[in-house]
Design a protein around this motif. Structure first.
Motif, PDB file in Angstrom:
ATOM      1  N   TYR A  92     -30.347  -5.631  37.290  1.00  0.00           N
ATOM      2  CA  TYR A  92     -29.332  -4.928  36.519  1.00  0.00           C
ATOM      3  C   TYR A  92     -27.982  -5.384  37.030  1.00  0.00           C
ATOM      4  N   LEU A  93     -27.084  -5.681  36.123  1.00  0.00           N
ATOM      5  CA  LEU A  93     -25.698  -5.968  36.457  1.00  0.00           C
ATOM      6  C   LEU A  93     -24.858  -4.868  35.825  1.00  0.00           C
ATOM      7  N   ARG A  94     -24.141  -4.139  36.674  1.00  0.00           N
ATOM      8  CA  ARG A  94     -23.322  -3.023  36.203  1.00  0.00           C
ATOM      9  C   ARG A  94     -21.871  -3.282  36.580  1.00  0.00           C
ATOM     10  N   ALA A  95     -20.981  -3.095  35.623  1.00  0.00           N
ATOM     11  CA  ALA A  95     -19.546  -3.276  35.867  1.00  0.00           C
ATOM     12  C   ALA A  95     -18.864  -1.914  35.840  1.00  0.00           C
ATOM     13  N   LYS A  96     -18.371  -1.489  36.985  1.00  0.00           N
ATOM     14  CA  LYS A  96     -17.596  -0.243  37.052  1.00  0.00           C
ATOM     15  C   LYS A  96     -16.187  -0.510  36.532  1.00  0.00           C
ATOM     16  N   LYS A  97     -15.615  -1.622  36.965  1.00  0.00           N
ATOM     17  CA  LYS A  97     -14.354  -2.150  36.443  1.00  0.00           C
ATOM     18  C   LYS A  97     -14.692  -3.536  35.910  1.00  0.00           C
ATOM     19  N   THR A  98     -13.923  -4.039  34.975  1.00  0.00           N
ATOM     20  CA  THR A  98     -14.213  -5.360  34.407  1.00  0.00           C
ATOM     21  C   THR A  98     -14.389  -6.372  35.533  1.00  0.00           C
ATOM     22  N   LEU A  99     -15.539  -7.060  35.505  1.00  0.00           N
ATOM     23  CA  LEU A  99     -15.849  -8.088  36.499  1.00  0.00           C
ATOM     24  C   LEU A  99     -15.470  -9.457  35.968  1.00  0.00           C
TER      25      LEU A  99
END
Length: 125
Positions: A92-99
């Protein structure tokens, strides 16, 4: 020698919408380097279940904040972090802030691959 500016890739066939962001592809298979180099944006607030069955990938984060989860372990990602999917890891790749990630794929991407995220969030190249 190959010299390319990011501005030359934007809004071309090398500026690929991959489902939860954009992959701007500096090097692809036809460039003859044997690997691909991308400048990848992952949109804030997104989660993607990814698996590369045909490629190995390494990603270096230069902006943003998020996490990668593989085999039940969560790894924080921020500017200065690198992660490598050396076992075709489903993750899973999760972006809390734009990566913003600089990514290397081997073998090289043909150029137009997209994750084609499914309703369950899963995908594979």
């Amino acid at each position: 020698m190959i010299i390319t500016q990011l501005s030359e890739l934007l809004n071309t066939e090398r500026d690929v919408e991959w489902g939860n962001g954009k992959s701007r592809r500096f090097l692809i298979e036809k460039d003859g380097m044997g690997y691909s180099l991308t400048d990848t944006i992952v949109n804030a607030g997104t989660e993607s279940l990814l698996e590369y069955k045909n490629h190995m990938e390494a990603c270096y984060c230069i902006e943003g904040e998020g996490e990668v989860e593989a085999d039940g372990t969560i790894y924080p990602i921020k500017a200065g972090s690198m992660y490598a999917l050396n076992k075709h890891d489903k993750h899973y790749l999760r972006a809390k802030k734009t990566l913003r990630l600089v990514c290397v794929f081997t073998p090289a991407l043909k150029g137009n691959e997209s994750h084609n995220l499914k309703q369950d969030g899963s995908s594979c190249y």
